[in-house]
Design a protein around this motif. Structure first.
Motif, short mmCIF file in Angstrom:
data_model
loop_
_atom_site.label_atom_id
_atom_site.label_comp_id
_atom_site.label_asym_id
_atom_site.label_seq_id
_atom_site.Cartn_x
_atom_site.Cartn_y
_atom_site.Cartn_z
N UNK A 239 0.84 -1.20 0.00
CA UNK A 239 0.00 0.00 0.00
C UNK A 239 0.87 1.24 0.00
N UNK A 240 0.26 2.35 -0.44
CA UNK A 240 0.97 3.63 -0.46
C UNK A 240 0.27 4.59 0.50
N UNK A 241 1.06 5.45 1.11
CA UNK A 241 0.52 6.35 2.13
C UNK A 241 1.15 7.74 2.00
N UNK A 242 0.42 8.73 2.43
CA UNK A 242 0.91 10.10 2.48
C UNK A 242 1.03 10.50 3.94
N UNK A 243 2.26 10.75 4.38
CA UNK A 243 2.53 11.16 5.75
C UNK A 243 3.02 12.60 5.72
N UNK A 244 2.08 13.55 5.85
CA UNK A 244 2.41 14.98 5.70
C UNK A 244 3.06 15.18 4.34
N UNK A 245 4.28 15.71 4.29
CA UNK A 245 4.94 15.95 3.01
C UNK A 245 5.83 14.78 2.61
N UNK A 246 5.76 13.66 3.35
CA UNK A 246 6.51 12.46 3.01
C UNK A 246 5.60 11.47 2.28
N UNK A 247 6.21 10.61 1.48
CA UNK A 247 5.50 9.50 0.87
C UNK A 247 5.94 8.21 1.54
N UNK A 248 4.98 7.33 1.79
CA UNK A 248 5.29 6.07 2.44
C UNK A 248 4.80 4.88 1.65
N UNK A 249 5.58 3.82 1.66
CA UNK A 249 5.21 2.57 1.00
C UNK A 249 5.32 1.45 2.04
N UNK A 250 4.25 0.70 2.22
CA UNK A 250 4.27 -0.41 3.16
C UNK A 250 4.57 -1.69 2.37
N UNK A 251 5.66 -2.36 2.75
CA UNK A 251 6.11 -3.55 2.02
C UNK A 251 6.09 -4.77 2.93
N UNK A 252 5.74 -5.90 2.32
CA UNK A 252 5.82 -7.18 3.02
C UNK A 252 6.43 -8.21 2.08
N UNK A 253 6.97 -9.25 2.69
CA UNK A 253 7.67 -10.28 1.92
C UNK A 253 6.68 -11.03 1.03
N UNK A 254 7.14 -11.27 -0.20
CA UNK A 254 6.29 -12.00 -1.13
C UNK A 254 6.21 -13.47 -0.70
N UNK A 255 5.04 -14.05 -0.88
CA UNK A 255 4.83 -15.45 -0.50
C UNK A 255 5.33 -16.37 -1.61
#
Length: 510
Positions: free
Chosen positions: A494-510
């Motif tokens: 998923x992608x997220x906006x944290x104020x003026x930062x961009x965030x990407x949530x990553x998990x290990x592929x199965x």
């Protein structure tokens, strides 16, 4: 007005910075930029680690300190490979002592405690020259609350502690001139050394004052003879610190000394003395300027004209000398907007002591104090401006912290060091590392191995940090980082906006 009544009023005024600190902390802590590093130092020390070493929780996951998400001007690697934080450990040591008898939750309130002590010391200094309680009260309130000194009480830094030792040295010197007592000599020696360990530029102002005060003393040779044991004590304590600094940092002046000598020797920071001098005193596009932000300081120039042969001349002259010379003497001009004036507080104390003592001597004291009113208005406006900026920063800070908490990452990875100023309390909760290329990211994946981690990757597109204070090489290699993340083992969930930062949530592929 008696001293106990004045002390009660000082305590009531202390509720102002306490209120703002409570409001900004918001059930946790509000620390960003320089304060966050000082916060990590004391936390590390409380957990049993050396306050000088870089605090790096991610090492427990197998990461090397080369990936610590901090660098210039906060974290440095010595020749032996050890990573150290820049700021004076004396601040951490004293906090550790106080916290052991209270609680960790009071850490960010400790500067306010020393701010209160400074009310007392300032009152004592003024009492030596002025006996009218109301006049002393007005002078102390104006100096502490309507100059840049007030901002130190709101910040989480060693400034109020530095001022504590600075004022202690002044008071003990004045007392020793009159009464050659052992306790004043010892306090003078220790206060000078501790002041130097916390902020060397503050000691420059102290040297100016002590030098001028000593030179004008009619019994200077007798005073010298009486001071010899305490001068030797001062040198002995300083030598102990020199030795410790050399053992830990490889330089007798510690990390700041080593960093300064390295930068000046390499030419990493280009100096433009005239431009820096004007910016510090009258402002530019990045700074408000100390005289422009607090015009009350102009009174020092006026008062000096009629106090050239007065006993308060050392206060005025040493204060002005320090303020006008500091932009040239100090190699660093850190601090943006109204927050770039912390270097001047020692000189401001001296200058304003001279101004108020001079006004108190006038025949129509009330009239002179009325002249202050328009100047105090501008001081109030500048203080309010700083408070508004801090309040806005605190709001943004907690917004980011809450978003991070809601994502509950096992590891945070930062792209470059441009985000490091706003890491804050999240650094205590979540292991964090920095990467500067996709190769570094692949190294993260390799180190984690088979561990199933939820990773929050943060980046700041086109960061707006003021880069004038950074050596160009460091800026390009550590801050101006804009590669596109290409994970291999992990997948972006998923992608997220944290104020003026961009965030990407990553998990290990199965």
């Amino acid at each position: 007005m008696s001293f106990p009544r004045r002390l009660f009023i000082y305590f009531l005024l202390l509720l102002i910075p306490i209120f703002y600190r409570w409001k900004w902390n918001d059930n946790t802590v509000f620390v960003s930029s320089d304060p966050e590093i000082k916060y990590y130092q004391v936390i590390h020390n409380l957990e049993g680690g050396p306050a000088e070493d870089c605090y790096f929780p991610a090492k427990d996951l197998g990461f090397d300190t080369s990936m610590i998400p901090f660098g210039y001007p906060w974290a440095f690697f010595l020749k032996d490979g050890n990573c150290v934080f820049q700021y004076p450990v004396l601040f951490s040591w004293i906090q550790k002592i106080l916290i052991t008898i209270s609680s960790k939750k009071w850490i960010t309130y400790i500067p306010i405690l020393f701010f209160f002590f400074n009310f007392y010391l300032l009152d004592r200094i003024l009492t030596r020259y002025e006996k009218r309680g109301f006049v002393i009260l007005v002078a102390v309130l104006c100096i502490q609350c309507l100059t840049p000194i007030f901002l130190s009480a709101l910040d989480y830094s060693e400034l109020t502690l530095t001022n504590f030792f600075f004022l202690s040295a002044i008071l003990s010197f004045l007392e020793f001139q009159e009464e050659k007592r052992f306790r004043y000599g010892v306090l003078l020696a220790v206060a000078i050394v501790f002041n130097f360990q916390l902020r060397p530029e503050s000691t420059i102002a102290l040297i100016f004052f002590l030098g001028i005060g000593f030179g004008l003393d009619p019994n200077k040779w007798k005073l010298t003879k009486n001071l010899i044991p305490y001068i030797l004590l001062c040198l002995l304590v300083q030598i102990v610190f020199f030795y410790w600094n050399h053992q830990v940092y490889g330089h007798i002046l510690g990390m700041r000394g080593l960093n300064t000598v390295t930068d000046m020797g390499s030419g990493a920071i280009q100096r433009n003395l005239i431009r820096e001098w004007l910016a510090d005193l009258w402002g530019n596009e990045f700074k408000i300027g100390i005289f422009k932000g607090y015009p009350i300081l102009f009174l020092g120039l006026i008062v000096l004209c009629w106090e050239r042969k007065s006993e308060i001349f050392p206060f005025l002259f040493s204060g002005l000398l320090f303020i006008f010379l500091l932009p040239i003497l100090s190699p660093y001009r850190a601090g943006v907007d109204i927050f770039g004036m912390r270097y001047y507080e020692s000189g401001i104390y001296l200058l304003m002591l001279g101004v108020f003592l001079s006004f108190a001597k006038r025949e129509y004291t009330l009239l002179y104090f009325l002249i202050l009113l328009p100047f105090l208005y501008f001081s109030y406006k500048s203080d309010s401006r700083a408070i508004k900026q801090w309040s806005s920063s605190a709001k943004l800070y907690h917004q980011i912290m809450k978003q991070i908490d809601s994502l509950e990452p096992d590891l945070i990875v930062q792209r470059g060091l441009s985000l490091s100023y706003l890491v804050g309390d999240s650094y205590i909760k979540y292991p964090q590392v920095a990467v500067y290329s996709n190769e570094d990211w692949e190294k993260v994946e390799t180190i984690l191995g088979n561990q199933k981690m939820k990773i929050l990757y943060l980046q700041w597109e086109g960061n707006k940090l003021v880069n004038e204070e950074f050596p160009s090489t460091i800026w390009k290699e550590k801050f101006d980082i804009n590669f596109e993340l290409k994970p291999v083992v992990y997948k972006i969930q998923s992608k997220h906006s944290l104020a003026h930062f961009k965030g990407f949530l990553l998990e290990k592929q199965k």
